[in-house]
Design a protein around this motif. Structure first.
Motif, mmCIF file in Angstrom:
data_model
loop_
_atom_site.group_PDB
_atom_site.id
_atom_site.type_symbol
_atom_site.label_atom_id
_atom_site.label_comp_id
_atom_site.label_asym_id
_atom_site.label_seq_id
_atom_site.Cartn_x
_atom_site.Cartn_y
_atom_site.Cartn_z
ATOM 1 N N SER A 1 0.571 -1.333 -0.127
ATOM 2 C CA SER A 1 -0.223 0.069 -0.173
ATOM 3 C C SER A 1 0.923 1.368 -0.325
ATOM 4 O O SER A 1 0.629 2.054 -0.992
ATOM 5 C CB SER A 1 -1.272 -0.100 1.695
ATOM 6 O OG SER A 1 -1.808 1.638 1.150
ATOM 7 N N ASN A 2 1.582 1.458 0.818
ATOM 8 C CA ASN A 2 2.560 2.524 1.147
ATOM 9 C C ASN A 2 4.239 2.694 0.424
ATOM 10 O O ASN A 2 4.262 4.001 -0.937
ATOM 11 C CB ASN A 2 3.800 2.270 2.434
ATOM 12 C CG ASN A 2 1.827 3.180 3.254
ATOM 13 O OD1 ASN A 2 1.331 3.563 3.208
ATOM 14 N ND2 ASN A 2 2.132 2.473 4.193
ATOM 15 N N ILE A 3 4.189 2.032 -0.270
ATOM 16 C CA ILE A 3 5.492 1.537 -1.233
ATOM 17 C C ILE A 3 4.894 1.761 -2.266
ATOM 18 O O ILE A 3 6.035 2.086 -3.214
ATOM 19 C CB ILE A 3 6.760 0.828 -0.805
ATOM 20 C CG1 ILE A 3 7.168 0.814 0.500
ATOM 21 C CG2 ILE A 3 7.911 0.518 -1.385
ATOM 22 C CD1 ILE A 3 7.172 2.059 0.760
ATOM 23 N N LEU A 4 4.803 0.172 -2.757
ATOM 24 C CA LEU A 4 3.764 0.000 -4.671
ATOM 25 C C LEU A 4 3.335 0.672 -4.747
ATOM 26 O O LEU A 4 3.016 1.363 -6.271
ATOM 27 C CB LEU A 4 3.701 -1.018 -4.593
ATOM 28 C CG LEU A 4 5.076 -1.742 -3.994
ATOM 29 C CD1 LEU A 4 5.089 -3.403 -4.254
ATOM 30 C CD2 LEU A 4 6.147 -1.645 -4.390
ATOM 31 N N VAL A 5 1.617 1.407 -4.339
ATOM 32 C CA VAL A 5 0.544 1.379 -5.443
ATOM 33 C C VAL A 5 0.605 2.863 -5.202
ATOM 34 O O VAL A 5 -0.525 3.317 -5.989
ATOM 35 C CB VAL A 5 -0.624 0.729 -4.354
ATOM 36 C CG1 VAL A 5 -1.794 0.899 -5.004
ATOM 37 C CG2 VAL A 5 -0.846 -0.980 -4.624
ATOM 38 N N ARG A 6 1.044 3.692 -3.992
ATOM 39 C CA ARG A 6 1.120 5.075 -4.638
ATOM 40 C C ARG A 6 0.857 5.803 -5.482
ATOM 41 O O ARG A 6 -0.277 6.931 -5.697
ATOM 42 C CB ARG A 6 1.936 5.428 -3.360
ATOM 43 C CG ARG A 6 1.115 5.290 -1.412
ATOM 44 C CD ARG A 6 1.689 5.844 -0.543
ATOM 45 N NE ARG A 6 1.718 6.463 0.904
ATOM 46 C CZ ARG A 6 2.882 6.407 1.906
ATOM 47 N NH1 ARG A 6 3.794 7.476 2.153
ATOM 48 N NH2 ARG A 6 1.706 6.601 3.418
ATOM 49 N N PRO A 7 2.251 5.727 -5.788
ATOM 50 C CA PRO A 7 2.455 6.237 -6.756
ATOM 51 C C PRO A 7 1.391 6.103 -8.554
ATOM 52 O O PRO A 7 1.241 6.487 -8.682
ATOM 53 C CB PRO A 7 4.299 5.470 -7.454
ATOM 54 C CG PRO A 7 4.207 4.533 -7.140
ATOM 55 C CD PRO A 7 3.795 5.233 -5.651
#
Length: 261
Positions: free
Chosen positions: A174-180
């Motif tokens: 959620s915080n590293i991969l999906v945000r961008p």
């Protein structure tokens, strides 16, 4: 028989779709309209702020007042309120530039002859989101170190140990991969859908008048009235998407600098 002919003519209408966003290069080259608009937006933003501060005075001119108000809006309502009074100053240039760069590119979709929101191209939105992703992760790693930042983003505070094998992968995703991805998709989808609606009502209205006739003489102008209404709504969406994109960047920066997740 007349109604059948009307249906046949209506079926020949080709509504606008994704292919309308694949614009050819200028003079057969690989330089496309979105590329030109990206550069033009950067020039417009730079020129506006440069001219607004070139002749600074205690009693500001209208242009200086506009520039100061624009700067102050992002500085106060986004940078300071979200990131906090201790760290926000060093991110003001980036956030101000980001907001007005996106806003100008979005507004290009409502300007005659330009008539194309740059971020209705997914590649443009993903490139901008990629820059943001690199920035807030670099800021977090610099503040906490690589391991400390990874722990901050993936291990929620106050969670019992037996839950961590389930939560850590979800938090990382959620915080590293999906945000961008979500950051880019939100901007791209709103610009794409709004411009597609405008094209649909504009070309559909013209088709109804020219090809259908009869009821088309009423429905066509009505479609144009709706296109005008959508155009004004789209201008609001263009502003809001620039604001939301910048606001989320500030939130991600604040999260990267925070001591607890």
């Amino acid at each position: 028989m007349s109604s059948l002919a009307t249906v046949v003519r209506a079926e020949s209408f080709e509504p606008p779709g994704p292919n309308n966003f694949d614009l050819p290069g200028f003079f057969g080259s690989s330089v496309t309209k979105p590329m030109v608009l990206i550069v033009l937006a950067a020039i417009v933003v730079f020129a506006f702020f440069y001219l607004s501060i070139r002749r600074r005075a205690l009693v500001p001119s209208k242009l200086q007042y506009a520039g100061e108000s624009a700067y102050g809006m992002v500085r106060n309502s986004i940078a300071r309120d979200i990131i906090g009074g201790h760290d926000y100053r060093r991110f003001i240039p980036y956030l101000v530039t980001l907001f007005f760069f996106i806003l100008v590119n979005n507004l290009f979709g409502s300007i005659p002859f330009l008539a194309f929101p740059t971020f209705s191209r997914a590649s443009m939105a993903y490139a901008l989101a990629g820059v943001s992703w690199v920035l807030y992760n670099a800021v977090g790693i610099r503040r906490h170190g690589f391991v400390g930042y990874l722990k901050l983003q993936t291990v929620p505070a106050g969670v019992q140990a037996f839950m961590l094998p389930l939560l850590v992968p979800l938090e990382f995703f959620s915080n590293i991969l999906v945000r961008p991805v979500t950051l880019a998709l939100r901007l791209f989808c709103n610009m794409f859908a709004g411009h597609l609606l405008l094209m649909l009502f504009a070309t559909g209205g013209l088709y109804l008048i020219k090809e259908v006739g009869g009821i088309g003489y009423i429905a066509g102008p009505l479609a144009w009235v709706l296109a005008v209404a959508i155009a004004f709504l789209e201008m609001l969406v263009q502003f809001l998407q620039a604001y939301v994109f910048t606001l989320l960047n500030a939130m991600y920066l604040q999260g990267a600098l925070a001591d607890e997740h």
